[in-house]
Every structure is written in structure tokens, then in C-alpha cells.
Design an enzyme around this catalytic site. Sequence first.
Site, PDB file in Angstrom:
ATOM      1  N   GLU A 263      54.500  41.638  27.897  1.00 18.66           N
ATOM      2  CA  GLU A 263      53.134  41.956  27.454  1.00 18.66           C
ATOM      3  C   GLU A 263      52.089  41.146  28.206  1.00 18.66           C
ATOM      4  O   GLU A 263      51.026  41.656  28.554  1.00 18.66           O
ATOM      5  CB  GLU A 263      53.004  41.712  25.943  1.00 18.66           C
TER       6      GLU A 263
ATOM      7  N   TYR B 271      47.770  42.506  34.551  1.00 16.49           N
ATOM      8  CA  TYR B 271      47.566  43.520  35.591  1.00 16.49           C
ATOM      9  C   TYR B 271      46.507  44.544  35.181  1.00 16.49           C
ATOM     10  O   TYR B 271      45.705  44.980  36.009  1.00 16.49           O
ATOM     11  CB  TYR B 271      48.892  44.208  35.927  1.00 16.49           C
TER      12      TYR B 271
ATOM     13  N   VAL C 181      52.845  31.463  37.047  1.00 17.32           N
ATOM     14  CA  VAL C 181      51.979  30.290  36.889  1.00 17.32           C
ATOM     15  C   VAL C 181      52.760  29.268  36.059  1.00 17.32           C
ATOM     16  O   VAL C 181      53.492  29.648  35.134  1.00 17.32           O
ATOM     17  CB  VAL C 181      50.660  30.683  36.176  1.00 17.32           C
TER      18      VAL C 181
END
Length: 264
Positions: A224, A230, A186
Site C-alpha cells: 500500500e 507512485y 528508503v
Amino acid sequence: MALTSSLCYFPPITIHSYSCSFPISIFSNLRTQIQSSSSSTNICTQNIDTSLITIAESFYEDELWAASSLRVRSFNQFRPDTFGLQDHARYLAEREFEALKERISGKKMGFRRVSCINASLPMSHISTLYADLCSSCKFSASGEDRIVVGSLDLNQCLNLPDEIVGMKPKVSGVDITRAYLSNVCVASELHRNGLAYALLEKSKLVARNWGITDLYVHVAVDNEAAKKLYMKSGFVYESDEPAWQARFLDRPRRLLLWMGLSVT
Ligand SMILES: CC(=O)SCCNC(=O)CCNC(=O)[C@H](O)C(C)(C)COP(=O)(O)OP(=O)(O)OC[C@H]1O[C@@H](n2cnc3c(N)ncnc32)[C@H](O)[C@@H]1OP(=O)(O)O
């Protein structure tokens, strides 16, 4: 590009996805950078209205180019004073662009199908302060200039090159029902707006439609932000890369995360 959120205006976001139903092979140009890139630096926390996100599929080259450029700027940490920086970034984007087209066209062995899913929004609604994002990730659709602000690939295949192999489903028939996500990114200007999460949700929908039962993603142990993303999206740990293999491939060690999908 460090900007304060008070200087930004963010409009409705649109998510586009590219897909094809041909055998496909994933490129590996950016894999190292992709999975070793730490996304802990948040440049802007401007809120956006995610309820206005829409999803579409496209094969248009200029949008693929914009997605390639976004990947290059997301997975490389260029020093601004680097000599020939723009030329180098363009070279990397060209490599990614060609590889992305090749994957989508299904010209590589071992891959059943690939969908490149993008988030985009109208350029007219992006702050002019984001000049780099606007210039590098712009494309035109239906006469409108838009910016790709998020991207990922969904790869239907048994394994990705140089990566740990998923173990599910245990029995594989004629149809491959395993898929891997890759190239998840992103635009840094829009981190922490739920865009990556929305892209993952879209990829799950596409995967279900393909008949995928087991979805995988590789992530560097030190990333991290991506690991939390996820986990939040429903992935769980399955295995991890042996240290020797990571050393051999000269990259941070990867984890393999898994999610079961109920097929619609
Ligand atoms: C297979 C692969 O591609 S692995 C590589 C992953 N990609 C990268 O590392 C590229 C660089 N990083 C990025 O592009 C982004 O930081 C991404 C893709 C990791 C996250 O994108 P974003 O749009 O910012 O994530 P999003 O806003 O959807 O966050 C969803 C959740 O992820 C987690 N998360 C995301 N960023 C962070 C962060 N910097 N720190 C901690 N947790 C984070 C949080 O749990 C968050 O939920 P919350 O906001 O409710 O706490």
C-alpha cells in the site's frame, strides 16, 4: 530498529544518482523481495529539511556498496535472532553489489542504460543511535563520511525479466523511449519524509534527459505504501499480472503503473 523521533537529529539530505550511457541489463537478485515488501511499518517520523536535498551522479564503488546494503536491509525482513544474520546480509549485499555494477557497466543484453539514484546525508549528522544504518550504508565522498538513505534504479529498456511488459509507446523506433523504475527504497528510520518522492522526481528528470516518453513501475498489489507513493507521483494503473503467473513465480501479484513524460 525502533527509535523515537525525539532521539533523532536529521540534517540536510543529499541525493546522488549513478548513471551510465551504456547498454545495460538489470539484475534480478532482489526483485522478489523488492516488490513484495510491505513498507507499512514506519519506525521514525522525524522531520527533515527536504529543501536541502541535492542531487549528484557517481560511479564510486563504495557508494554502490552502501546502496546495495540499504536495499538488502529494506527488502528483507530479518529476524534479529537469526543465526548468521550478518553473514547472510553481507552475502546478499555482495550479490546485489556485483549485479548493480554489472548493470551500470552495461554488460547485460537488452538494456540501453541504467541510472542508480541515491539519497545520502553526512554521517556526522545522523544519530549515533542508528548504528546499523551508519555501519552498513556508509561511504566516503570528498573526505566526508556519508550514509545512503534512499535508492532506486532507472532502467531504459523494453521490459524487465519476469515482469509485465509496458505497452507504451505503441510504436518503438530505433531509440527505446520506455523505462522502468526498480529497487525503490528508503531507510526505515527516515520513512515519511518525502525522500522516496524526491527520488522519483529526480528519476523523472533523468528519464526526460534520456528522451524517455513512457515511465513504468511494478508494484506488489499488497504494498500500500508504494502504491500510494507512485499514485502521488503521477503514475496510473496500466495492467496487472495474471494470478497464475504470480503463483508460478511464487510471489505476490504485481501491478504495472505508467506515467507519460514530456521530453525536454
Ligand atoms: C518498484 C519497486 O521498487 S516497488 C517497492 C517499493 N519499495 C519498498 O516497498 C521498500 C520498503 N519501503 C520503503 O522503502 C518506503 O516505505 C517507500 C519507498 C515505499 C516510501 O518511502 P518514503 O520516503 O517513506 O515515502 P515518502 O515520504 O516520499 O512518501 C510519499 C508518499 O507516499 C505515500 N506513502 C509512503 N509511505 C506510506 C505509508 N507507510 N503508508 C501510506 N502511504 C505512504 C504517501 O502518499 C506519501 O505522501 P504523504 O506523506 O504526503 O502522505
